[in-house]
Design an enzyme around this catalytic site. Sequence first.
Site, PDB file in Angstrom:
ATOM      1  N   SER A 117     -16.515  21.957 -37.935  1.00  0.00           N
ATOM      2  CA  SER A 117     -15.142  21.678 -38.357  1.00  0.00           C
ATOM      3  C   SER A 117     -14.719  20.272 -37.966  1.00  0.00           C
ATOM      4  CB  SER A 117     -14.192  22.685 -37.700  1.00  0.00           C
ATOM      5  OG  SER A 117     -12.846  22.345 -37.942  1.00  0.00           O
ATOM      6  N   TYR A 141     -10.150  26.704 -31.044  1.00  0.00           N
ATOM      7  CA  TYR A 141     -11.034  26.726 -32.215  1.00  0.00           C
ATOM      8  C   TYR A 141     -11.874  25.453 -32.287  1.00  0.00           C
ATOM      9  CZ  TYR A 141     -12.558  26.210 -37.025  1.00  0.00           C
ATOM     10  OH  TYR A 141     -13.326  25.988 -38.146  1.00  0.00           O
ATOM     11  N   LYS A 145     -16.052  25.038 -31.774  1.00  0.00           N
ATOM     12  CA  LYS A 145     -16.971  24.444 -32.738  1.00  0.00           C
ATOM     13  C   LYS A 145     -17.775  23.303 -32.110  1.00  0.00           C
ATOM     14  CE  LYS A 145     -16.490  26.840 -36.482  1.00  0.00           C
ATOM     15  NZ  LYS A 145     -17.633  27.583 -37.058  1.00  0.00           N
TER      16      LYS A 145
END
Length: 326
Positions: A117, A141, A145
């Site tokens: 991402s 998040y 990643k």
Amino acid sequence: MTWLVTGGAGYIGSHVARALAQAGLPMVVIDDLSTGFESFVPDGVPFVRATILDGENLQRVMQFHKVTGVIHVAGYKYAGVSVTRPLHTYQQNVTATATLLAAMESCGVDRMVFSSSAAVYGTPPAELVTEETPKSPQSPYGESKLIGEWLLADQGVARGLRHTSLRYFNVVGSASEDLYDASPHNLLPLVFAALVEGRTPRINGNDYPTPDGTNVRDYIHVADLAASHVAAAQRLDAGVTIEPAYNLGSGSGSSVGDIMRTVAEVTGIAFTPEIGARRPGDPARIVAAGDLAARDLDWKMRHSLREMVESQWIATRRAAQPSEAG
């Protein structure tokens, strides 16, 4: 050479699976169907309903289907919600990835394409992000990643894993009318749901330091994204040089305001969005250069913003129609 697609029954994963099928690459799909649909899996493709947190089952799947590579799309993908659910996010994105890599090592599977991402960059200091831009994620998040990328790199050193990570942000559109984004957190599904129900769409913040005050992002068509996953898999199969990470970026970006205006044009529904508070961990601008991916992975923006929104609107309306079966 068989590819295991994790999360292959989801919105992005199913597009990747269909692109693999169109390229003639054998595959097996694994998905726990927490957000995906078995009907999204291409016809004739073996499907296993299971969590990738079960390492022993992963080994059985890899051995039975003679898997040689993994396209790892499965994960918890909601940056804003991850701020309030950090442990769940790490379990789904870090623990699961480590479990998957351990199963791969046990089975001698030595190549991976990782769905990463642009959230790994946080709010970058430069107007245009490159692969060398410092990483400073601002949500669990994004952190998860980045840790996933570290895990791949460490396995590359320790066990010779050949890998690449594809970094992207907002994925929209549909390559087929029967594939749609059902996420309860992504922008377009929320906007479309509001319009269908007669409500006014709501956006998160209009006081960011951007031209119209709304977030600026790379909005990329899911089919273009899927094509580069396939190109990366083919490059790994061929054993040619591949970069550890690629940005799949537009180079220019669009704002949430741009999206709202395009939605109004496509749907024919005039509206002025309600303005809510900013979401925690949501950077003002992330726009990436896709030069390396264009060089190696056939990356290009093949669809206009209007085409992206229009294709997703068509798929969303079809999904909302009552079934004629029964």
